[in-house]
Motif scaffolding. Structure first.
Motif, PDB file in Angstrom:
ATOM      1  N   ALA A  89       0.834  -1.198   0.000  1.00 60.46           N
ATOM      2  CA  ALA A  89       0.000   0.000   0.000  1.00 60.46           C
ATOM      3  C   ALA A  89       0.866   1.244   0.000  1.00 60.46           C
ATOM      4  O   ALA A  89       0.616   2.221  -0.699  1.00 60.46           O
ATOM      5  N   ALA A 112      -7.590   2.674   5.582  1.00 55.43           N
ATOM      6  CA  ALA A 112      -7.276   2.885   4.169  1.00 55.43           C
ATOM      7  C   ALA A 112      -6.151   3.902   4.023  1.00 55.43           C
ATOM      8  O   ALA A 112      -6.034   4.832   4.829  1.00 55.43           O
ATOM      9  N   ARG A 119      -6.008   4.907  -1.506  1.00 57.85           N
ATOM     10  CA  ARG A 119      -7.233   4.109  -1.498  1.00 57.85           C
ATOM     11  C   ARG A 119      -8.433   4.990  -1.177  1.00 57.85           C
ATOM     12  O   ARG A 119      -9.483   4.878  -1.812  1.00 57.85           O
ATOM     13  N   THR A 171     -11.268   5.097  -3.919  1.00 55.86           N
ATOM     14  CA  THR A 171     -12.441   4.266  -3.664  1.00 55.86           C
ATOM     15  C   THR A 171     -13.515   4.999  -2.865  1.00 55.86           C
ATOM     16  O   THR A 171     -14.646   4.548  -2.817  1.00 55.86           O
TER      17      THR A 171
END
Lengths: 296, 294
Positions: free
Chosen positions: A5, B186, B190, B194
């Protein structure tokens, strides 16, 4: 998982900074190229000469005077009408279908391509109303074009005034017009001037609608003077004179094959771009200053 | 005295209403002028020829009136412009709204605003005299007038419009959504793609639609850099004429009022007006919807 990530996040950040830099740099490269080519050409004789067959003798005198005259007409029409329309829609308009129609229509008008305004002016002003291919026609066309900008910014400025002020003014027995004249318009001056400046700077750069109404590119004379030597000493003949403006002069020079004319085009472009950028910076400064002053 | 006051107020209200209504008159004026000349045009040229002929040669002695080449030119420049403006504009908007701090954002917005003030004729100069020579280094066969450089420059011109409207849309997404996503663990990326992007989708889409409408109606860049021959092609390295460039070309000549050549520019203008009108209505509709979400 966490590391992945993090990596994606970093990749996107890199991508966006790259995208940002590329687009800004492209724009600055374009502007720099224009300035480097055009700036050396700007001198006193360039500013005070008429267009000419010889690139090195040509200048922008008639184009700048034309721009000035057209802008005068544009401002005289668009500013009062635009402010009045904005005031009506915010302060007077009842909530009915007609108001909705006007509102939708204004946002639609803002999206109509400028060249379509030019076609309307050609059919309506030049031929139906017989105004000819004149400064008056051009000014009216451009004022219709920037009307939505003036209206929208006027409305935004007025909307920012708290309702309490209106109640206070009414409580003192003022009429609606007194409220508008003495309070609404003075308080929204900052926002309105921003809109007017941005609208006019847009009008200065407009080329397409003026080409369609038939603005000439080779004008080696100035419009009639507004001041005459005999009674009544003021003449409006200049409104009916043919004209050219800076962007059309630049378009004409760009379209020629010789590189010497391209340099003239660049010089005209530098002047044109400086005017519009300075006007926009001015608008930003006006907005910031008024925002600081407001204390409600 | 009271009566005079009353009538004065009514008169002023009427005057102000007149100014507001002027915009409706302007729209009616535009529509009527275009339609009247278009009707005169279609008395001579059949609708079938207009839509199916693949040639647009109104100035030739054997004139053909097929709008397809002009639409192809407009379509091609618009697509190229969007391929530049949408990715760059969106990335810049996401960056400014979700990554950049407030100070940077406040500083960069006026810069973008000033860039939108550059007259389009100046962009036309860039396309013809800066971008085309640079592209000719990469593609030696590229003609001096071509769709590619006009489209690219138009795209650069439109970036600030897309980025500023999309950024506004993303900024208007409530912070609680952002915080909720962060609380669930998140990442920024992200969250941006999203949560924020979908929530602001109708606003972002409306910015794309306004970009399309602007590209379709853009005149000076294509008139200067894309060439003046109608060309039914989808090859961006060729010259091609757009609807707007055709109107400019004819207006620069001295066409007598009332001839079929004069009417063609109004027909072309009507096609343009209908296209942008549809896009504008769609854009306004989407913006209204996204305003009502929260």
């Amino acid at each position: 998982m966490w590391l992945k990530a993090k990596i994606y996040n970093f990749l996107f950040l890199t991508l966006s900074i790259a995208g940002f830099t590329i687009s800004i740099l492209t724009l600055f490269a374009l502007i720099a190229d224009l300035v480097v080519t055009g700036a050396p050409r700007i001198d006193f004789s360039f500013l005070t000469s008429f267009p000419s067959r010889n690139a090195d003798q040509a200048g922008i005198l008639s184009a700048s005077v034309g721009t000035l005259c057209v802008m005068l007409v544009t401002a005289l029409v668009a500013v009062p009408v635009g402010i009045a329309a904005g005031v009506y829609l915010e302060e007077y308009a009842p909530k009915n279908w007609l108001t909705t129609l006007i509102e939708i229509n204004i946002s639609n008008l803002a999206g109509v391509p400028s060249i379509v305004f030019g076609l309307m002016a050609l059919g309506l002003f030049v031929y139906k109303l017989s105004l000819g291919q004149s400064i008056l026609t051009a000014g009216l066309t451009l004022s219709l074009l920037i009307l939505p900008i003036v209206i929208v910014t006027t409305r935004e400025a007025i909307r920012a005034i708290p309702t309490g002020i209106r109640h206070a003014v009414y409580a003192l027995g003022a009429t609606k017009w007194q409220l508008v004249r003495d309070h609404i318009i003075p308080y929204s001056k900052g926002g309105i001037s921003t809109g007017v400046i941005i609208g006019l700077s847009r009008a200065i750069g407009e080329t397409a609608p003026l080409i369609t109404i038939g603005a000439l590119t080779f004008i080696a004379f100035l419009p009639n003077s507004p001041i005459t030597s005999h009674f009544p000493f003021i003449s409006f003949q200049w409104l009916h004179d043919p004209f050219t403006v800076l962007p059309i002069q630049m378009f004409n020079w760009v379209s020629r094959p010789q590189p010497e004319f391209h340099q003239n085009a660049a010089a005209a472009g530098v002047i044109l771009m400086s005017i519009t950028m300075i006007m926009n910076l001015g608008a930003i400064i006006v907005r910031l200053r008024f925002r600081k002053k407001v204390t409600w | 005295m009271r009566n005079f006051q009353f009538y004065k107020e009514k008169f002023i209200e009427f005057l102000l209403f007149g100014c507001a209504f002027l915009s409706v008159i302007a729209t009616i004026g535009i529509a009527l002028t275009l339609i009247v000349e278009a009707i005169a045009f279609f008395k001579i040229v059949s609708l079938k020829e207009f839509f199916t002929s693949s040639e647009w040669t109104p100035m030739f002695s054997e004139a053909k009136y097929g709008i397809a080449p002009l639409i192809a030119g407009t379509f091609l420049t618009t697509i190229i412009a969007l391929l530049v403006a949408i990715p760059f504009g969106t990335i810049i908007a996401v960056f400014l709204s979700e990554y950049a701090n407030k100070k940077f954002r406040e500083a960069i917005k006026p810069v973008l605003e000033v860039l939108t003030a550059i007259p389009t004729v100046v962009f036309g100069y860039f396309a013809l005299l800066f971008i085309t020579p640079k592209l000719q280094v990469l593609l030696p066969d590229l003609p001096g007038f071509n769709v590619l450089s006009a489209g690219l420059v138009m795209g650069v011109m439109i970036i600030p419009y897309v980025s500023s409207l999309s950024e506004d849309a993303m900024q208007s997404v409530p912070n609680s959504l952002r915080e909720g996503a962060y609380a669930l663990g998140a990442t920024k990326l992200r969250t941006a793609f999203t949560v924020i992007f979908p929530a602001a989708l109708s606003g972002i889409t409306s910015s794309y639609i306004l970009a399309i409408s602007r590209a379709v109606g853009e005149t000076m860049i294509v008139a200067i850099a894309a060439g003046m021959q109608p060309n039914l092609t989808l090859n961006p390295t060729e010259p091609a004429q757009t609807i707007t460039a055709y109107i400019v070309q004819v207006s620069m000549g001295d066409l007598p009022h009332g001839t079929i050549g004069y009417q063609t520019i109004f027909v072309a203008g009507l096609v343009l007006f209908i296209f942008t009108f549809l896009f504008n209505i769609l854009g306004v509709y989407l913006r209204r919807r996204f305003r009502e979400v929260y």
